[in-house]
Write a protein that holds these residues in place. Sequence first.
Motif, PDB file in Angstrom:
ATOM      1  N   LEU A 134      10.183  52.352  31.357  1.00 28.98           N
ATOM      2  CA  LEU A 134       9.016  53.079  32.079  1.00 28.98           C
ATOM      3  C   LEU A 134       7.676  53.460  31.302  1.00 28.98           C
ATOM      4  O   LEU A 134       8.168  53.329  29.838  1.00 28.98           O
ATOM      5  CB  LEU A 134       9.770  54.761  32.354  1.00 28.98           C
ATOM      6  CG  LEU A 134      10.753  54.638  33.840  1.00 28.98           C
ATOM      7  CD1 LEU A 134      11.743  53.772  33.832  1.00 28.98           C
ATOM      8  CD2 LEU A 134      10.874  56.017  34.030  1.00 28.98           C
ATOM      9  N   ASP A 135       6.793  53.659  32.027  1.00 27.63           N
ATOM     10  CA  ASP A 135       5.570  53.676  31.093  1.00 27.63           C
ATOM     11  C   ASP A 135       5.495  54.904  30.235  1.00 27.63           C
ATOM     12  O   ASP A 135       5.302  55.066  29.238  1.00 27.63           O
ATOM     13  CB  ASP A 135       4.318  53.482  31.985  1.00 27.63           C
ATOM     14  CG  ASP A 135       3.787  52.016  32.467  1.00 27.63           C
ATOM     15  OD1 ASP A 135       4.576  51.330  31.702  1.00 27.63           O
ATOM     16  OD2 ASP A 135       3.228  51.961  33.188  1.00 27.63           O
ATOM     17  N   ASP A 217       6.162  59.237  34.923  1.00 25.02           N
ATOM     18  CA  ASP A 217       6.991  58.405  35.908  1.00 25.02           C
ATOM     19  C   ASP A 217       8.407  58.863  36.110  1.00 25.02           C
ATOM     20  O   ASP A 217       8.885  58.725  37.212  1.00 25.02           O
ATOM     21  CB  ASP A 217       7.050  56.867  35.482  1.00 25.02           C
ATOM     22  CG  ASP A 217       5.757  56.123  35.207  1.00 25.02           C
ATOM     23  OD1 ASP A 217       4.981  56.448  36.322  1.00 25.02           O
ATOM     24  OD2 ASP A 217       5.359  55.810  34.140  1.00 25.02           O
ATOM     25  N   ARG A 233      11.734  69.094  44.369  1.00 24.73           N
ATOM     26  CA  ARG A 233      10.260  68.822  45.125  1.00 24.73           C
ATOM     27  C   ARG A 233       9.679  67.742  44.917  1.00 24.73           C
ATOM     28  O   ARG A 233       8.934  67.172  45.727  1.00 24.73           O
ATOM     29  CB  ARG A 233       9.582  69.946  45.392  1.00 24.73           C
ATOM     30  CG  ARG A 233      10.088  71.255  45.936  1.00 24.73           C
ATOM     31  CD  ARG A 233       9.414  71.096  47.536  1.00 24.73           C
ATOM     32  NE  ARG A 233      10.258  72.256  48.577  1.00 24.73           N
ATOM     33  CZ  ARG A 233      10.373  71.965  49.751  1.00 24.73           C
ATOM     34  NH1 ARG A 233       9.337  71.544  50.271  1.00 24.73           N
ATOM     35  NH2 ARG A 233      10.950  72.831  50.393  1.00 24.73           N
ATOM     36  N   PHE A 235      10.648  64.884  43.363  1.00 30.07           N
ATOM     37  CA  PHE A 235      11.550  63.687  43.579  1.00 30.07           C
ATOM     38  C   PHE A 235      10.818  62.780  44.437  1.00 30.07           C
ATOM     39  O   PHE A 235      10.940  63.072  45.530  1.00 30.07           O
ATOM     40  CB  PHE A 235      12.759  64.032  43.587  1.00 30.07           C
ATOM     41  CG  PHE A 235      13.767  62.829  43.692  1.00 30.07           C
ATOM     42  CD1 PHE A 235      13.748  61.761  42.688  1.00 30.07           C
ATOM     43  CD2 PHE A 235      14.705  62.464  45.106  1.00 30.07           C
ATOM     44  CE1 PHE A 235      14.467  60.850  43.065  1.00 30.07           C
ATOM     45  CE2 PHE A 235      15.213  61.334  45.188  1.00 30.07           C
ATOM     46  CZ  PHE A 235      15.463  60.722  44.034  1.00 30.07           C
ATOM     47  N   GLY A 236      10.463  61.499  44.032  1.00 29.19           N
ATOM     48  CA  GLY A 236      10.157  60.514  44.838  1.00 29.19           C
ATOM     49  C   GLY A 236       8.460  60.125  44.415  1.00 29.19           C
ATOM     50  O   GLY A 236       8.142  59.255  44.264  1.00 29.19           O
ATOM     51  N   THR A 237       7.849  61.530  44.214  1.00 30.67           N
ATOM     52  CA  THR A 237       6.576  61.106  43.604  1.00 30.67           C
ATOM     53  C   THR A 237       6.912  60.576  42.056  1.00 30.67           C
ATOM     54  O   THR A 237       6.063  59.765  41.487  1.00 30.67           O
ATOM     55  CB  THR A 237       5.786  62.573  43.399  1.00 30.67           C
ATOM     56  OG1 THR A 237       5.508  62.905  44.577  1.00 30.67           O
ATOM     57  CG2 THR A 237       4.424  62.134  42.642  1.00 30.67           C
ATOM     58  N   VAL A 238       7.984  61.074  41.317  1.00 30.36           N
ATOM     59  CA  VAL A 238       8.206  60.808  40.053  1.00 30.36           C
ATOM     60  C   VAL A 238       9.918  60.663  40.009  1.00 30.36           C
ATOM     61  O   VAL A 238      10.458  61.279  41.200  1.00 30.36           O
ATOM     62  CB  VAL A 238       8.215  61.749  39.000  1.00 30.36           C
ATOM     63  CG1 VAL A 238       6.403  61.799  38.625  1.00 30.36           C
ATOM     64  CG2 VAL A 238       8.475  63.250  39.208  1.00 30.36           C
ATOM     65  N   GLY A 239      10.613  59.992  39.200  1.00 24.28           N
ATOM     66  CA  GLY A 239      11.951  60.154  39.185  1.00 24.28           C
ATOM     67  C   GLY A 239      12.293  61.278  38.409  1.00 24.28           C
ATOM     68  O   GLY A 239      11.644  62.004  37.716  1.00 24.28           O
ATOM     69  N   MET A 242      19.776  64.269  36.854  1.00 24.12           N
ATOM     70  CA  MET A 242      20.530  65.047  37.758  1.00 24.12           C
ATOM     71  C   MET A 242      19.949  66.598  37.509  1.00 24.12           C
ATOM     72  O   MET A 242      19.490  66.957  36.541  1.00 24.12           O
ATOM     73  CB  MET A 242      21.961  65.039  37.560  1.00 24.12           C
ATOM     74  CG  MET A 242      22.582  63.707  37.435  1.00 24.12           C
ATOM     75  SD  MET A 242      22.724  63.052  39.164  1.00 24.12           S
ATOM     76  CE  MET A 242      23.896  64.404  39.756  1.00 24.12           C
ATOM     77  N   TYR A 395      19.456  53.515  29.969  1.00 25.25           N
ATOM     78  CA  TYR A 395      19.591  52.974  31.320  1.00 25.25           C
ATOM     79  C   TYR A 395      18.747  53.516  32.464  1.00 25.25           C
ATOM     80  O   TYR A 395      18.426  53.257  33.338  1.00 25.25           O
ATOM     81  CB  TYR A 395      20.983  52.438  31.944  1.00 25.25           C
ATOM     82  CG  TYR A 395      22.022  53.471  31.694  1.00 25.25           C
ATOM     83  CD1 TYR A 395      22.040  54.755  32.227  1.00 25.25           C
ATOM     84  CD2 TYR A 395      23.033  52.978  30.546  1.00 25.25           C
ATOM     85  CE1 TYR A 395      22.846  55.609  31.861  1.00 25.25           C
ATOM     86  CE2 TYR A 395      23.888  54.119  30.261  1.00 25.25           C
ATOM     87  CZ  TYR A 395      24.093  55.284  30.739  1.00 25.25           C
ATOM     88  OH  TYR A 395      24.966  56.140  30.687  1.00 25.25           O
ATOM     89  N   ILE A 398      14.889  52.727  31.974  1.00 28.03           N
ATOM     90  CA  ILE A 398      14.332  51.291  32.210  1.00 28.03           C
ATOM     91  C   ILE A 398      14.614  51.277  33.784  1.00 28.03           C
ATOM     92  O   ILE A 398      15.065  51.934  34.526  1.00 28.03           O
ATOM     93  CB  ILE A 398      15.265  50.151  31.679  1.00 28.03           C
ATOM     94  CG1 ILE A 398      16.789  50.330  31.847  1.00 28.03           C
ATOM     95  CG2 ILE A 398      14.974  50.212  30.084  1.00 28.03           C
ATOM     96  CD1 ILE A 398      17.272  49.127  32.906  1.00 28.03           C
ATOM     97  N   LYS A 399      13.947  50.181  34.337  1.00 25.53           N
ATOM     98  CA  LYS A 399      14.130  49.558  35.744  1.00 25.53           C
ATOM     99  C   LYS A 399      14.006  48.265  35.842  1.00 25.53           C
ATOM    100  O   LYS A 399      13.575  47.542  34.820  1.00 25.53           O
ATOM    101  CB  LYS A 399      13.306  50.537  36.667  1.00 25.53           C
ATOM    102  CG  LYS A 399      11.709  50.888  36.230  1.00 25.53           C
ATOM    103  CD  LYS A 399      10.905  49.990  35.809  1.00 25.53           C
ATOM    104  CE  LYS A 399       9.643  50.275  35.389  1.00 25.53           C
ATOM    105  NZ  LYS A 399       8.591  49.185  35.497  1.00 25.53           N
ATOM    106  N   ARG A 400      14.411  47.842  36.862  1.00 22.90           N
ATOM    107  CA  ARG A 400      14.363  46.305  37.052  1.00 22.90           C
ATOM    108  C   ARG A 400      13.747  46.037  38.158  1.00 22.90           C
ATOM    109  O   ARG A 400      13.519  46.424  39.105  1.00 22.90           O
ATOM    110  CB  ARG A 400      15.950  45.872  37.322  1.00 22.90           C
ATOM    111  CG  ARG A 400      17.170  46.449  36.189  1.00 22.90           C
ATOM    112  CD  ARG A 400      18.536  46.457  36.640  1.00 22.90           C
ATOM    113  NE  ARG A 400      19.460  46.912  35.585  1.00 22.90           N
ATOM    114  CZ  ARG A 400      19.626  46.470  34.595  1.00 22.90           C
ATOM    115  NH1 ARG A 400      19.539  45.144  34.598  1.00 22.90           N
ATOM    116  NH2 ARG A 400      20.562  46.816  33.724  1.00 22.90           N
TER     117      ARG A 400
END
Lengths: 440, 440
Positions: A134-135, A217, A233, A235-239, A242, A395, A398-400
């Motif tokens: 992630l940046d 991000d 709230r 979530f979706g705009t950023v990750g 839990m 993990y 990072i993203k794939r």
Amino acid sequence: MSSQVQVKQLNSGDAGFKETLLSSLSLPTADDAAIDAAVVNILSAVKERGDSAILEFTKQFDRLNIANVTELEIPHRDLEKSYQELSSEQKNALDIAAKRVRAYHERQKIEAGCHSWEYEEADGTKLGQKVTPLDRVGIYVPGGKAAYPSSVLMNAIPAKVAGVAEVIMVVPTPDGARNPLVLAAAYLAGVDRVFTIGGAQAIGALAYGTKTIPSVDKIVGPGNAYVAAAKRRVFGTVGIDMIAGPSEILVLCDGSTNPDWVAMDLFSQAEHDEQAQSILLCPDVAFIEQVQASINRLLPEMHRAKVITTSLANRALLIQVKDMAEACDIANAIAAEHLEICALDPRKWAEKIRHAGAIFMGNYTSESLGDYCAGPNHVLPTARTARFSSPLGVYDFIKRSSMIEVSEAGAQTLGQVASTLARGEGLQAHARAAEMRLKK
Amino acid sequence: MSSQVQVKQLNSGDAGFKETLLSSLSLPTADDAAIDAAVVNILSAVKERGDSAILEFTKQFDRLNIANVTELEIPHRDLEKSYQELSSEQKNALDIAAKRVRAYHERQKIEAGCHSWEYEEADGTKLGQKVTPLDRVGIYVPGGKAAYPSSVLMNAIPAKVAGVAEVIMVVPTPDGARNPLVLAAAYLAGVDRVFTIGGAQAIGALAYGTKTIPSVDKIVGPGNAYVAAAKRRVFGTVGIDMIAGPSEILVLCDGSTNPDWVAMDLFSQAEHDEQAQSILLCPDVAFIEQVQASINRLLPEMHRAKVITTSLANRALLIQVKDMAEACDIANAIAAEHLEICALDPRKWAEKIRHAGAIFMGNYTSESLGDYCAGPNHVLPTARTARFSSPLGVYDFIKRSSMIEVSEAGAQTLGQVASTLARGEGLQAHARAAEMRLKK
């Protein structure tokens, strides 16, 4: 307060045991509409007015009266200074913890497959995945009594090991009170920037960005009910990580352990807060009684005896099981955040465990070692979510991206297949796009 | 309807380009309070009344008048029959797609680190992680017009490759209408049980379980606004995949491609729905005009011309960029679900891409090949979430437990560190648990 507590005892052979157990695990869900409404207002103010909203809320909630959000950033030299001013004992302990957490997560980066890969098929088609960090990541650190330097290490180090270029920490400082251990931990963990903001306004700043505070991000880290509601709230705009529930420990013991050790391990969850849950599973009823006796003997020396007593009285269970194999079955149903296996052959039983955040094997592995310095992450799935989620790790930062390079030859065979399936789904443009690549 | 559409053109050198671009990407968020309120009622009815609520809602929404939820299960032999009755062309296409998707995800299981690992330190302390599959997963498959057999493969196969013991599929069959391709795909993908239920009631049944329908640990798969709202509500009780937004394609083209191919690739997103977004980035203004001409020439032959026209008119962009390097920068800001690099040296540009759900390299790799049969998953992060999330994969159907076994020697050094840090955080029981393991 008597500093005595009789912990509720169950027997797995009791009628209705499973139902009693499962109902003991659940807490009333805190769907507080008032908190959520307040959070919606704060988030939209931050989104619309940026820095000026941050100044307002920080004045209102943290009583900091400043003119410019830039004053809320702690310069990097102040983080280093906090570290240098620690006692040599604290500095050494924090160093060792940071080093061990880093070493574990570096190993995890390799073992848990955080690398790009690709393979080539006979016709030259290449398939794989590209892994990128992630940046920019935001870490929320609570202020006040629950300000834990260990959490700074556990959240920031995996992000840096993953290769996140910029880690932004936010931590409220009500009335300007700073926690030097937290700042020292931020220095050691390699946090890039620190802002002394908190609450839903800090989550909003990280999610949307302001003139002074950069948007991120993903946001990780624990917080109060306002922070949790704000994270849901945005979530979706950023990750987000839990949403953590109260801490839990489940001890599986064959009776071969010092009962004082077991009692203290149960205390070490219970002291977190009144809703924390400590459970013992043991086939030996005499041992269970010894643990109960240890609890009452050790309780008076505890600084947080009141919290421990409330937690144990309301939520703890001492459960007599048929045997250790049954204990493992019950442990899988509980899916605890922390699972201690205090037994002569802990690995024999660990093999039977499918669901747990972390498994502590053997009598010397107190859960508190894992909380601070064993190396694995202490951010773990709570409330039975270990059935489907994992400890915080490299993990999570990072993203794939799937990588697909179909050769001209590959497009001839795949094109026919895609065309047939696309037409079966009524998606003609999909079919035509594949057909156009077919040789006439 | 004229079957002509003038797509909005931008130039990256325009004043305010970045703001215009970003605002073009976002959609008004559909926070429909009425939908959410209806979903809350449906979920609580299913939680409280189980099967009887399922019967009621299925009668109300799908007009199925049956006496017992067991009648809503499709026997396995019916799935196989649906497969056997397909045309040989369809059977062959579905076979090849399933085989390729399985092969890719089996490779992913190895490469993406879905295995347990452990290492031992000098003092005998052992640290690692144990990987286990989820026990039971639910797959939501929409009924009616958006019933895609390819989605059944893409959701179920990674779960089975991960080792999930039981995959439960739910698919509404309004008025009893079953989609044989969907059932055939379920057969091929190894789905264990299928129930013909849908909507928020199906999500509730999978999350809470009923007498007939078993509860699962995670729910994946696309659905309408009610299904999406229900998934958000049950998140925490079970795991969920991402809430998907409208589909997107971003084409980076150096001008070396047949403009008809590019136009058809833009169509193949646009035909999904009116809110789908298709964007072209190209340094060659003459090529952009050729693509616009192709769009108008090819549009009349499209079965879904109306949907395509609306989508292109409202949401598509043809963007002239300075050069391909700038196109890559812009692509990183967009973080598209599907990124096609149609260029002579696609890998040169792919190296510069950090954020994308899937990267399709080269002129022969139409996005539709990836949708159906290349092998990688077609469930991809939308709405710029590729900045922090990944394609659906085997890793979504496993979870990790930290494994910690501290040796007696290890407990002596780690115990000191944990004690110091725990006391620094005011957590005395944590400190005492570590100290008790120290030799006197």
